[in-house]
Design an enzyme around this catalytic site. Structure first.
Site, PDB file in Angstrom:
ATOM      1  N   GLU A  26      -6.633  -9.431   0.334  1.00 22.27           N
ATOM      2  CA  GLU A  26      -7.495  -8.074   0.779  1.00 22.27           C
ATOM      3  C   GLU A  26      -8.813  -8.710  -0.076  1.00 22.27           C
ATOM      4  O   GLU A  26      -7.864  -7.937  -1.153  1.00 22.27           O
ATOM      5  CB  GLU A  26      -6.376  -7.161   0.770  1.00 22.27           C
ATOM      6  CG  GLU A  26      -7.558  -6.253   1.494  1.00 22.27           C
ATOM      7  CD  GLU A  26      -7.293  -4.861   2.413  1.00 22.27           C
ATOM      8  OE1 GLU A  26      -6.263  -4.818   2.498  1.00 22.27           O
ATOM      9  OE2 GLU A  26      -8.050  -3.999   2.311  1.00 22.27           O
ATOM     10  N   ARG A  54       3.422  10.487   0.479  1.00 21.29           N
ATOM     11  CA  ARG A  54       2.984  11.637   0.693  1.00 21.29           C
ATOM     12  C   ARG A  54       2.366  11.815   1.995  1.00 21.29           C
ATOM     13  O   ARG A  54       1.546  12.321   2.545  1.00 21.29           O
ATOM     14  CB  ARG A  54       1.505  11.900  -0.292  1.00 21.29           C
ATOM     15  CG  ARG A  54       0.266  10.616  -0.671  1.00 21.29           C
ATOM     16  CD  ARG A  54      -0.385  10.781  -1.772  1.00 21.29           C
ATOM     17  NE  ARG A  54      -0.295  10.358  -2.919  1.00 21.29           N
ATOM     18  CZ  ARG A  54      -1.087  10.101  -3.888  1.00 21.29           C
ATOM     19  NH1 ARG A  54      -2.515   9.941  -3.321  1.00 21.29           N
ATOM     20  NH2 ARG A  54      -0.869   9.488  -4.730  1.00 21.29           N
ATOM     21  N   HIS A  55       2.356  10.890   2.549  1.00 21.03           N
ATOM     22  CA  HIS A  55       1.910  11.046   3.812  1.00 21.03           C
ATOM     23  C   HIS A  55       2.783  10.082   5.215  1.00 21.03           C
ATOM     24  O   HIS A  55       3.169  10.672   5.608  1.00 21.03           O
ATOM     25  CB  HIS A  55       0.489  10.371   4.408  1.00 21.03           C
ATOM     26  CG  HIS A  55      -0.090   8.930   3.220  1.00 21.03           C
ATOM     27  ND1 HIS A  55       0.402   7.831   3.616  1.00 21.03           N
ATOM     28  CD2 HIS A  55      -1.290   8.613   2.355  1.00 21.03           C
ATOM     29  CE1 HIS A  55       0.193   7.036   2.991  1.00 21.03           C
ATOM     30  NE2 HIS A  55      -1.092   7.695   1.734  1.00 21.03           N
ATOM     31  N   HIS A  68     -11.799  -0.653   2.130  1.00 21.05           N
ATOM     32  CA  HIS A  68     -11.497   0.157   1.264  1.00 21.05           C
ATOM     33  C   HIS A  68     -13.476   0.559   1.228  1.00 21.05           C
ATOM     34  O   HIS A  68     -13.971   0.418   0.984  1.00 21.05           O
ATOM     35  CB  HIS A  68     -11.313   0.336   0.095  1.00 21.05           C
ATOM     36  CG  HIS A  68     -11.039   1.666  -0.737  1.00 21.05           C
ATOM     37  ND1 HIS A  68      -9.915   2.190  -1.098  1.00 21.05           N
ATOM     38  CD2 HIS A  68     -12.016   2.542  -1.348  1.00 21.05           C
ATOM     39  CE1 HIS A  68      -9.792   2.890  -1.269  1.00 21.05           C
ATOM     40  NE2 HIS A  68     -10.566   3.775  -1.341  1.00 21.05           N
ATOM     41  N   HIS A 123       0.617   3.106   4.932  1.00 19.34           N
ATOM     42  CA  HIS A 123       0.486   2.085   3.493  1.00 19.34           C
ATOM     43  C   HIS A 123       2.329   3.180   2.478  1.00 19.34           C
ATOM     44  O   HIS A 123       1.818   4.947   3.396  1.00 19.34           O
ATOM     45  CB  HIS A 123      -0.261   3.148   2.477  1.00 19.34           C
ATOM     46  CG  HIS A 123       0.274   2.559   0.752  1.00 19.34           C
ATOM     47  ND1 HIS A 123      -0.975   2.992  -0.048  1.00 19.34           N
ATOM     48  CD2 HIS A 123       1.032   2.420   0.296  1.00 19.34           C
ATOM     49  CE1 HIS A 123      -0.633   2.302  -1.558  1.00 19.34           C
ATOM     50  NE2 HIS A 123       0.437   2.596  -1.205  1.00 19.34           N
ATOM     51  N   HIS A 161     -10.386   6.031   6.778  1.00 19.96           N
ATOM     52  CA  HIS A 161     -10.630   6.941   6.517  1.00 19.96           C
ATOM     53  C   HIS A 161     -11.923   7.452   7.304  1.00 19.96           C
ATOM     54  O   HIS A 161     -12.307   8.431   7.958  1.00 19.96           O
ATOM     55  CB  HIS A 161     -11.246   7.725   5.198  1.00 19.96           C
ATOM     56  CG  HIS A 161     -11.555   8.865   4.559  1.00 19.96           C
ATOM     57  ND1 HIS A 161     -12.938   9.013   5.282  1.00 19.96           N
ATOM     58  CD2 HIS A 161     -11.176  10.190   4.731  1.00 19.96           C
ATOM     59  CE1 HIS A 161     -13.070  10.600   4.795  1.00 19.96           C
ATOM     60  NE2 HIS A 161     -11.973  11.275   4.531  1.00 19.96           N
ATOM     61  N   HIS A 177      -4.013   9.480   7.216  1.00 18.71           N
ATOM     62  CA  HIS A 177      -4.395   9.767   7.289  1.00 18.71           C
ATOM     63  C   HIS A 177      -4.145  11.241   8.294  1.00 18.71           C
ATOM     64  O   HIS A 177      -4.302  12.214   8.327  1.00 18.71           O
ATOM     65  CB  HIS A 177      -5.892  10.165   7.368  1.00 18.71           C
ATOM     66  CG  HIS A 177      -7.227   9.614   5.893  1.00 18.71           C
ATOM     67  ND1 HIS A 177      -6.504  10.531   4.767  1.00 18.71           N
ATOM     68  CD2 HIS A 177      -7.325   8.466   5.756  1.00 18.71           C
ATOM     69  CE1 HIS A 177      -7.444   9.066   4.165  1.00 18.71           C
ATOM     70  NE2 HIS A 177      -7.254   8.564   4.686  1.00 18.71           N
ATOM     71  N   GLU A 211       0.671  -1.655   4.115  1.00 18.60           N
ATOM     72  CA  GLU A 211       0.582  -1.662   2.131  1.00 18.60           C
ATOM     73  C   GLU A 211       1.832  -0.908   1.376  1.00 18.60           C
ATOM     74  O   GLU A 211       2.413  -0.260   1.791  1.00 18.60           O
ATOM     75  CB  GLU A 211      -0.377  -0.871   1.839  1.00 18.60           C
ATOM     76  CG  GLU A 211      -1.861  -1.265   2.336  1.00 18.60           C
ATOM     77  CD  GLU A 211      -2.766  -0.248   2.310  1.00 18.60           C
ATOM     78  OE1 GLU A 211      -2.961   1.083   1.039  1.00 18.60           O
ATOM     79  OE2 GLU A 211      -3.934  -0.639   3.148  1.00 18.60           O
ATOM     80  N   ARG A 213       4.059   4.780   0.250  1.00 15.14           N
ATOM     81  CA  ARG A 213       3.901   5.166  -0.980  1.00 15.14           C
ATOM     82  C   ARG A 213       5.251   5.647  -1.636  1.00 15.14           C
ATOM     83  O   ARG A 213       6.307   5.900  -0.986  1.00 15.14           O
ATOM     84  CB  ARG A 213       2.909   6.072  -1.358  1.00 15.14           C
ATOM     85  CG  ARG A 213       1.389   6.170  -1.178  1.00 15.14           C
ATOM     86  CD  ARG A 213       0.759   6.901  -1.850  1.00 15.14           C
ATOM     87  NE  ARG A 213      -0.997   6.673  -1.498  1.00 15.14           N
ATOM     88  CZ  ARG A 213      -0.968   6.250  -3.157  1.00 15.14           C
ATOM     89  NH1 ARG A 213      -0.466   5.792  -4.074  1.00 15.14           N
ATOM     90  NH2 ARG A 213      -2.687   6.155  -2.624  1.00 15.14           N
TER      91      ARG A 213
HETATM   92  N1  PXP Z   1      -7.011  -1.026   2.666  1.00 11.48           N
HETATM   93  C1  PXP Z   1      -6.415  -0.834   0.850  1.00 11.48           C
HETATM   94  C2  PXP Z   1      -5.702  -1.915  -0.104  1.00 11.48           C
HETATM   95  C3  PXP Z   1      -6.489   0.513   1.407  1.00 11.48           C
HETATM   96  O1  PXP Z   1      -5.351   1.166  -0.309  1.00 11.48           O
HETATM   97  C4  PXP Z   1      -6.902   1.265   2.151  1.00 11.48           C
HETATM   98  C5  PXP Z   1      -6.602   2.963   1.308  1.00 11.48           C
HETATM   99  O2  PXP Z   1      -6.043   3.391   1.701  1.00 11.48           O
HETATM  100  C6  PXP Z   1      -7.485   0.730   3.043  1.00 11.48           C
HETATM  101  C7  PXP Z   1      -8.256  -0.631   2.634  1.00 11.48           C
HETATM  102  C8  PXP Z   1      -8.664   1.720   3.864  1.00 11.48           C
HETATM  103  O3  PXP Z   1      -9.742   2.463   2.930  1.00 11.48           O
HETATM  104  P1  PXP Z   1     -10.500   3.022   3.950  1.00 11.48           P
HETATM  105  O4  PXP Z   1      -9.586   4.419   4.552  1.00 11.48           O
HETATM  106  O5  PXP Z   1     -11.623   3.887   2.635  1.00 11.48           O
HETATM  107  O6  PXP Z   1     -10.897   3.072   4.942  1.00 11.48           O
END
Ligand code: PXP
Length: 237
Positions: free
Chosen positions: A150, A48-49, A190, A42, A213, A9, A69, A44
């Site tokens: 995970e 995008r980030h 997540h 991550h 987040h 983020h 990721e 992607r």
């Molecule tokens: N784990 C995975 C595999 C994810 O894709 C994400 C979101 O990018 C997270 C953990 C972290 O999720 P959050 O941003 O909701 O804490």
């Protein structure tokens, strides 16, 4: 339970202006000083980030553990093998989604995932599969020699009632115990936040939580060091 911080983020905010602030690498380094056990990004396909430069700088500069990721696609697998994170977490990726929406279906993608795991492990990268808390999915992950799973905690995090939340927590408890018995490491993530982590941390078979987040949003108000330390206090107290 260890804490890994996802800094995607920060890159989203940086990219909103096409400039170089705020910087995800600086934030990752401060978070390490504040006590996180690892950094997650991550990369992607649509970039995008996080971009490739961020990934390579993080690889050079962080001193904890880098968890990449990624979708199991050739371009990103090549980059992963070149950069060498400690862990690659394989996730499903859809172009239109706001964030990862659920776990990867190991059973339906078993050959692709088996090959991807082999390729990454040959480059000395441990591999985790982001999956639902489902016994058949966990068995399939063990069968193709994943190192970790995970567990997707989105259903737990988005539960609309205490009962629904409790049921999903039980599902995760059973799934994590089963995975441990098969010799898998168990991460989870997540939607975990400063409220739901108070119940979630009771699960004794989870090795690490991956949070993005909630901590980054809190950091906007109190700063990254304080936001990380508040979460660590909740997880480890
Ligand atoms: N784990 C995975 C595999 C994810 O894709 C994400 C979101 O990018 C997270 C953990 C972290 O999720 P959050 O941003 O909701 O804490």
């Amino acid at each position: 339970m260890r804490l890994a911080l996802n800094v995607d983020h920060i890159a989203t905010l940086r990219n909103a202006r096409g400039e170089n602030q705020p910087d995800p690498i600086t934030v990752a380094l401060i978070a390490e000083q504040a006590g996180v056990d690892g950094v997650v990004v991550h990369l992607r396909e649509d970039r995008r980030h996080i971009n490739e430069r961020d990934l390579r700088l993080l690889r050079e500069l962080i001193t904890t553990k880098l968890d990449l990721e990624m979708a199991p696609v050739d371009e990103i697998i090549k980059i992963a093998c070149d950069v060498g994170p400690e862990l690659a977490t394989l996730v499903p990726e859809k172009r239109q989604e706001l964030t990862t929406e659920g776990g990867i279906n190991v059973i339906d993608n078993i050959n692709l995932l088996r090959e991807t795991i082999k390729t990454l492990q040959n480059s000395e990268i441990e591999v985790s599969l982001f999956i639902e808390p489902d016994i058949d999915q966990i068995d399939a992950a063990a069968e193709i020699s994943a190192d970790f799973i995970e567990i997707h905690t989105g259903v737990f995090a988005n539960a609309l009632s205490e009962e629904e939340q409790f049921d999903e927590l039980e599902r995760i408890r059973i799934a994590s115990k089963h995975a441990k018995k098969l010799g898998l490491g168990v991460n989870a993530g997540h939607g975990l936040n400063y409220q739901n982590i108070k119940i979630f941390r009771e699960l004794t078979d989870i090795d690490e939580v991956s949070i993005g987040h909630a901590i980054i949003a809190r950091a906007v108000v109190v700063g990254i060091k304080e936001a990380v330390q508040e979460m660590i206090r909740l997880i480890k107290s």
